[in-house]
Design a protein around this motif. Sequence first.
Motif, short mmCIF file in Angstrom:
data_model
loop_
_atom_site.label_atom_id
_atom_site.label_comp_id
_atom_site.label_asym_id
_atom_site.label_seq_id
_atom_site.Cartn_x
_atom_site.Cartn_y
_atom_site.Cartn_z
N THR A 1 14.16 -31.97 5.60
CA THR A 1 13.74 -31.40 4.32
C THR A 1 14.93 -31.08 3.44
O THR A 1 14.89 -31.31 2.22
N PHE B 1 14.19 -43.42 7.90
CA PHE B 1 13.30 -42.27 7.72
C PHE B 1 13.82 -41.06 8.48
O PHE B 1 13.10 -40.08 8.63
N TRP C 1 7.41 -41.89 -0.32
CA TRP C 1 6.75 -40.60 -0.59
C TRP C 1 6.62 -40.36 -2.09
O TRP C 1 5.55 -39.95 -2.57
N TYR D 1 12.32 -43.00 2.91
CA TYR D 1 11.28 -41.97 2.89
C TYR D 1 11.01 -41.51 1.46
O TYR D 1 9.86 -41.36 1.04
N THR E 1 4.16 -42.96 -3.76
CA THR E 1 2.76 -42.69 -3.40
C THR E 1 2.26 -41.43 -4.09
O THR E 1 1.12 -41.40 -4.60
N THR E 2 3.07 -40.40 -4.12
CA THR E 2 2.67 -39.16 -4.80
C THR E 2 2.46 -39.40 -6.28
O THR E 2 1.49 -38.91 -6.88
#
Length: 273
Positions: free
Chosen positions: A89, A85, A122, A118, A125-126
């Motif tokens: 960005t 992780f 991410w 990550y 889940t999104t």
Amino acid sequence: MDDAFNSLPSSHLLGSVPAVIIEENNQNTNSRHNVPEANLQIFPPDNGGDSSQGYQNIGGPSGDEQQSTNKWKGVLSISSYAQYFNVDTDIVLNRLMSSLNPMSGDFFSKTDANPDLYGLIWIATTLVFVISSFGNCATYVMHKRSETSTSWTFDVSYVNVAASSLYGYSLIVPLGFYFLLQYLGSNASLIQFWCLWGYSLFIYIPTSFFLMIPVEFLKWVIILVTGSVSAAFVALNLKNRHIQQTNDLSLVLLAAFVLQMGLAIFIKMWFFP
């Protein structure tokens, strides 16, 4: 008379210093050498492995047992996964853009030094919440067109189905391909496979918004194009990395492409009917 006084013994007088006797020094020195050297006690000390005799040696279990214990502790420890992780960005955005350009086929080269989980967590889940929300909206719009008296309701089962299907797919399918390619003699990496399949789901997030359009033909065109881009991203990266190592990879690539397309059709049929 001066010589006579000088010859008198003076050891019994007050304040006099007795002469040092060499024999006593030699005896003291010999006795000092004969005393065994004192060792610093290691805490806890070793007492022959008997715990009832006091403290035990720090050594503890044997090397194999200790290595096995540390291995299991590493698997069950959250801190062991912190390295997957460790992305910022810019790295995530670069990998997201790569997933939208499957023809480059260089995704593995970008993740060799630092594959991440990550993106997998991410994105999955999104996508669960996106297709659940937009799927309910699309269903409401379709019912509203046929029945003007339809009221808004949120079907919670969409969330359950989306979570179980997307998490299960993004974890189990890469695991299956990992064991398959290992069997075929390819030097596969499970973390990189999870990373690859995780980022392959990103394209479904922006296109889910367009799937709310109440035109069936357009929805099928959108989902087929989306599935093709996602499937090509997975298949071409597998080909560029593992085609030189495995001769029987054509069926593997076909299976990866078909599974990605199957996921796209499942999303359309279940969430955007």
